[in-house]
Every structure is written in structure tokens, then in C-alpha cells.
Design an enzyme around this catalytic site. Structure first.
Site, short mmCIF file in Angstrom:
data_model
loop_
_atom_site.label_atom_id
_atom_site.label_comp_id
_atom_site.label_asym_id
_atom_site.label_seq_id
_atom_site.Cartn_x
_atom_site.Cartn_y
_atom_site.Cartn_z
N HIS A 118 8.35 6.70 8.92
CA HIS A 118 9.14 6.92 7.71
C HIS A 118 10.56 7.25 8.12
O HIS A 118 10.82 7.68 9.25
CB HIS A 118 8.50 8.01 6.84
CG HIS A 118 7.29 7.49 6.11
ND1 HIS A 118 7.31 7.18 4.78
CD2 HIS A 118 6.06 7.17 6.57
CE1 HIS A 118 6.13 6.71 4.43
NE2 HIS A 118 5.35 6.69 5.50
N ARG B 239 0.84 -1.21 0.00
CA ARG B 239 0.00 0.00 0.00
C ARG B 239 0.88 1.27 0.00
O ARG B 239 0.95 1.99 -0.98
CB ARG B 239 -0.95 -0.01 1.22
CG ARG B 239 -2.07 0.99 1.15
CD ARG B 239 -1.69 2.40 1.53
NE ARG B 239 -1.25 2.54 2.92
CZ ARG B 239 -0.74 3.66 3.39
NH1 ARG B 239 -0.58 4.72 2.62
NH2 ARG B 239 -0.31 3.72 4.65
N ASP B 240 1.59 1.48 1.07
CA ASP B 240 2.34 2.74 1.21
C ASP B 240 3.50 2.79 0.22
O ASP B 240 3.83 3.86 -0.31
CB ASP B 240 2.88 2.86 2.64
CG ASP B 240 3.19 4.28 3.04
OD1 ASP B 240 3.31 5.14 2.15
OD2 ASP B 240 3.34 4.54 4.25
N ASN C 22 9.39 4.40 3.89
CA ASN C 22 9.18 3.83 5.22
C ASN C 22 10.48 3.22 5.72
O ASN C 22 11.40 2.95 4.97
CB ASN C 22 8.14 2.70 5.15
CG ASN C 22 6.72 3.21 5.03
OD1 ASN C 22 6.30 3.65 3.97
ND2 ASN C 22 6.00 3.16 6.13
N HIS D 283 3.95 3.63 12.86
CA HIS D 283 4.28 3.64 11.42
C HIS D 283 5.28 4.78 11.20
O HIS D 283 4.93 5.94 11.37
CB HIS D 283 2.97 3.89 10.67
CG HIS D 283 3.10 4.10 9.20
ND1 HIS D 283 2.65 3.17 8.28
CD2 HIS D 283 3.57 5.14 8.47
CE1 HIS D 283 2.86 3.63 7.06
NE2 HIS D 283 3.41 4.83 7.14
N CYS E 221 3.96 9.33 1.23
CA CYS E 221 2.65 9.87 0.85
C CYS E 221 2.85 10.87 -0.29
O CYS E 221 3.59 11.85 -0.13
CB CYS E 221 2.01 10.55 2.06
SG CYS E 221 0.49 11.39 1.63
N1 COA Z 1 -12.69 4.83 -4.08
C1 COA Z 1 -12.71 5.08 -5.41
N2 COA Z 1 -13.10 6.25 -5.94
C2 COA Z 1 -13.51 7.20 -5.07
C3 COA Z 1 -13.53 6.99 -3.70
C4 COA Z 1 -13.09 5.75 -3.21
N3 COA Z 1 -13.04 5.48 -1.91
N4 COA Z 1 -13.99 8.11 -3.11
C5 COA Z 1 -14.23 8.98 -4.09
N5 COA Z 1 -13.96 8.44 -5.27
C6 COA Z 1 -14.05 9.06 -6.60
C7 COA Z 1 -15.37 9.74 -6.88
O1 COA Z 1 -16.28 8.84 -7.46
C8 COA Z 1 -14.96 10.81 -7.84
O2 COA Z 1 -14.75 10.24 -9.11
P1 COA Z 1 -15.01 11.08 -10.46
O3 COA Z 1 -14.06 12.24 -10.43
O4 COA Z 1 -14.69 10.10 -11.55
O5 COA Z 1 -16.42 11.51 -10.40
C9 COA Z 1 -13.61 11.23 -7.33
O6 COA Z 1 -13.11 10.11 -6.62
C10 COA Z 1 -13.68 12.42 -6.39
O7 COA Z 1 -14.66 12.17 -5.41
P2 COA Z 1 -14.96 13.17 -4.19
O8 COA Z 1 -15.89 12.53 -3.26
O9 COA Z 1 -15.33 14.52 -4.76
O10 COA Z 1 -13.60 13.20 -3.49
P3 COA Z 1 -12.41 14.28 -3.47
O11 COA Z 1 -12.07 14.79 -4.80
O12 COA Z 1 -12.75 15.25 -2.41
O13 COA Z 1 -11.23 13.32 -2.99
C11 COA Z 1 -10.62 11.28 -1.82
C12 COA Z 1 -11.31 12.63 -1.76
C13 COA Z 1 -10.51 10.80 -0.41
C14 COA Z 1 -11.46 10.32 -2.65
C15 COA Z 1 -9.23 11.44 -2.50
O14 COA Z 1 -8.60 12.57 -1.97
C16 COA Z 1 -8.37 10.24 -2.30
O15 COA Z 1 -8.66 9.15 -2.78
N6 COA Z 1 -7.26 10.37 -1.57
C17 COA Z 1 -6.36 9.27 -1.33
C18 COA Z 1 -5.24 9.75 -0.52
C19 COA Z 1 -4.24 8.67 -0.23
O16 COA Z 1 -4.42 7.50 -0.48
N7 COA Z 1 -3.12 9.11 0.32
C20 COA Z 1 -2.05 8.27 0.69
C21 COA Z 1 -2.34 7.46 1.88
S1 COA Z 1 -2.19 8.29 3.40
ZN ZN Z 2 3.34 6.06 5.43
#
Ligand code: COA
Ligand code: ZN
Length: 302
Positions: free
Chosen positions: A212, A17-18, A252, A210, A243
Site C-alpha cells: 500500500h 478485490r482490494d 494500493n 503487496h 483494508c
Molecule cells: N462467505 C460468506 N459468508 C460467510 C463466510 C464466507 N466465507 N464465512 C462466514 N460467513 C457468514 C456466516 O454465514 C454468518 O452469516 P449470518 O450472520 O448471516 O449468520 C456470518 O458470515 C458470520 O459468520 P462467522 O463464522 O460467525 O464469522 P465471523 O463473524 O467470525 O466473521 C469472517 C469471520 C471471516 C466471515 C468475516 O470476518 C469476514 O468475512 N471478513 C472479511 C475480511 C476481509 O475481507 N478483509 C479485507 C481483506 S484482507
Molecule cells: Zn491490500
């Protein structure tokens, strides 16, 4: 010299994942991910954060979360497998595939929470409550990102503020919490102090850590956590990780360095070090194209 047994440590591999989320050289195929998980399992790693259910636009490398989930749940029902979720939608997707353990990420730093998952603290707490209400049988660990410091706000010394932040989650049913040093800014004294404060405030909550390795303190911070009674230690094979929404964060703590140290000290990790190094070499060769742990250069790992 006979080995002194000092107790069990749960080595928690978070590389799939990370680590993978920040690999940029090429898309990692589902087959490559599964081949690596096979090698980890063969080495005796039993706790694996194997993907995340997030927006594929935010993290393209983990867009195959559903396929990986189906494969690993079928092949390894006995392993402790879990995935990161940032919202109800992610929890729902994971649950529908049969996964019963996730970690829900929220950042102690308001600015990193916004950069990482585009949510305010209030929205994140609300979503956590929604997940708990929607899936009472889902095991949800709270992953507290930037628990020690933030790329935008700097290092934290206000332990009371962290405890106050977690109070809402404890009130909403938190049973496990992982203190995450997202940017590798923690030091051992801070680790001991934060763990002591959190334990005192929430004695029933199980803690993990956790780290880094941005400043080379991953190992000593892990040791400080173990000395503070925390035995759930996260690490990533080959020291991958970081991240994408935390500028400057490096990988990490490397799993093989961690396992080597704890095995040498007489702790029971249950992990076969030589096999783990083979897994790290496989990853460096076939997947990540680089390697930031140390052990890979040692031809004879005995
Ligand atoms: N899984 C898959 N797709 C998702 C989702 C999920 N859990 N949550 C939202 N989406 C999709 C929506 O359907 C939308 O898709 P579209 O643009 O095709 O319509 C898009 O993501 C944006 O959705 P929204 O609810 O408006 O979210 P956002 O733009 O505010 O983003 C997150 C929020 C959380 C979805 C996004 O920031 C994210 O996935 N972050 C991951 C961060 C991460 O993993 N960081 C590293 C680990 S710490
Ligand atoms: Zn991390």
C-alpha cells in the site's frame, strides 16, 4: 536508445478485490466489475485477484462473488484468476464454482487478524489445514497481511518472528506466500531484509509482494522486492484499495504507475501501458469516482 530487457515481471492486479472492497460512494454492479476486467484483460493483464469469498456483511461490495466468478471463469479460462478467502466456507464456495486458485488471508498481527477475520492465530492455522485437506487440488497462496507492520501494534523489525510464524504454514504445505504491507508502513531496507530471511528459511516457497502507498513507498518497495528476486508484484488500478479493518491504511500502489516504471526500465510486464491508462480512466469515471494514481492526467501517455 534500444530497450534493455531485464526479465519478466508478473503484474498482479488486485483492484477488483482490494480496491473495490473499500469503495464507499455507491454499490458497484457486477456488470461494471466485468467491464473493468475486460479492459484489464485487453491491456494484457493476465494475473487478477478479482473478488473475495467473505461475509457479505463484512464486505458488501463483493457480495456478488459467485456471479463474477461464473462470468470470468467462462470468459477467461486462460487467465490466472484468483480470489481471497478467509475460511473453509469461502474456499468451499470458490471451489464449488470451479475456481482452483485462492489466497488465504491471515494477519501476522494478532490484533489485526482479530479485527479483520475475527480469528486467533491458532484458529487461522487450523482453518488453513482444513482447506488444504479438503481441497488437495486447490492452489492456496498464503497472504500474510501486516507482514511489515500493523495499525494497532506498529512496525515490525523482528524478522525471525515472521519466519517462525510462517514455519507452521510451510509445515502444512505452503507453496506460495504473498508478503502484504496492509497499511503501507514498509521501507525498502525492511523489504529486502524480510525477503532475504523468508527466502533463506523457505527456499522452495514462491514469494509475492503487496504494497500500500500510505507513505509513498509503494514503488520503491516494489523495486526493492524485484532487486531481491521477487517478480510477483501486486498493485491496484488507480491506486484504489485499503483494508476496511486497518484504520488509516490508504490505497494500493497504482498498477499504471508500476507498469510504467517497469516497462520504462526494460522489464517485460506484458502490459500495454496506454490501454491500462484507458482502463484506469474508465474505472475513475464509471466506478470509483476518484483516482489516486498519477498517469491519468497525462493526455499523451507516450
Ligand atoms: N462467505 C460468506 N459468508 C460467510 C463466510 C464466507 N466465507 N464465512 C462466514 N460467513 C457468514 C456466516 O454465514 C454468518 O452469516 P449470518 O450472520 O448471516 O449468520 C456470518 O458470515 C458470520 O459468520 P462467522 O463464522 O460467525 O464469522 P465471523 O463473524 O467470525 O466473521 C469472517 C469471520 C471471516 C466471515 C468475516 O470476518 C469476514 O468475512 N471478513 C472479511 C475480511 C476481509 O475481507 N478483509 C479485507 C481483506 S484482507
Ligand atoms: Zn491490500
Amino acid at each position: 536508445m534500444s530497450t534493455v530487457h531485464k526479465g519478466k515481471i508478473d503484474i498482479v492486479e488486485v483492484g477488483p478485490r482490494d480496491g473495490f472492497q473499500s469503495v464507499k460512494c455507491a454499490p458497484i454492479t457486477t456488470e461494471q466489475k466485468l467491464a473493468l476486467i475486460d479492459r484489464l484483460a485487453d491491456a494484457g493483464v493476465t494475473h487478477i485477484e478479482y473478488t473475495s469469498f467473505v461475509s457479505p456483511k463484512a464486505i458488501p461490495q463483493l457480495a456478488d462473488a459467485a456471479d463474477v466468478t461464473k462470468a470470468v471463469l467462462e470468459k477467461y479460462p486462460e487467465l490466472d484468476l484468483f480470489a481471497l478467502v478467509p475460511n473453509l466456507r469461502g474456499a468451499q464456495n470458490a471451489y464449488n464454482l470451479g475456481l482452483r486458485k485462492v489466497c488465504y488471508v491471515v494477519s501476522f498481527s494478532k490484533s489485526h487478524n482479530k479485527a479483520n477475520i475475527n480469528r486467533t492465530h491458532e484458529q487461522s492455522l487450523e482453518a488453513y489445514k482444513e482447506i488444504r485437506a479438503a481441497f488437495p487440488d486447490l492452489d492456496v497462496t498464503v497472504d500474510l497481511a501486516t507482514a511489515f507492520g500493523c495499525p494497532f501494534e506498529g512496525k515490525y523489525r523482528d524478522y525471525d518472528a515472521v519466519v517462525a510464524f510462517l514455519k507452521d504454514y510451510a509445515g502444512a504445505g505452503m507453496t506460495t506466500c504473498c508478503l502484504c504491507d496492509t497499511i503501507g508502513i514498509a521501507d525498502p531496507a525492511q523489504v529486502k531484509e524480510l525477503i532475504a530471511r523468508v527466502k533463506a528459511a523457505f527456499p522452495k516457497v514462491e514469494l509475492g509482494v503487496h504494497f500500500h502507498d500510505t507513505r509513498g513507498c509503494g514503488m520503491v518497495n516494489s523495486m526493492a522486492a524485484v532487486e531481491s528476486g521477487v517478480t510477483h508484484i501486486q498493485a491496484a488500478l488507480g491506486g484504489l484499495g485499503g483494508c476496511p479493518f486497518a484504520p488509516g491504511a490508504s490505497g494500493n500502489l497504482s498498477t499504471e504507475d508500476t507498469v510504467w516504471m517497469f516497462n520504462e526500465m526494460g522489464y517485460d510486464t506484458g502490459v500495454d501501458f496506454a490501454k491500462l491508462v484507458e482502463a484506469a480512466k474508465f474505472q475513475a469515471r464509471e466506478i470509483s469516482g476518484n483516482y489516486s494514481g498519477h498517469q491519468i492526467n497525462i493526455e499523451n501517455p507516450c
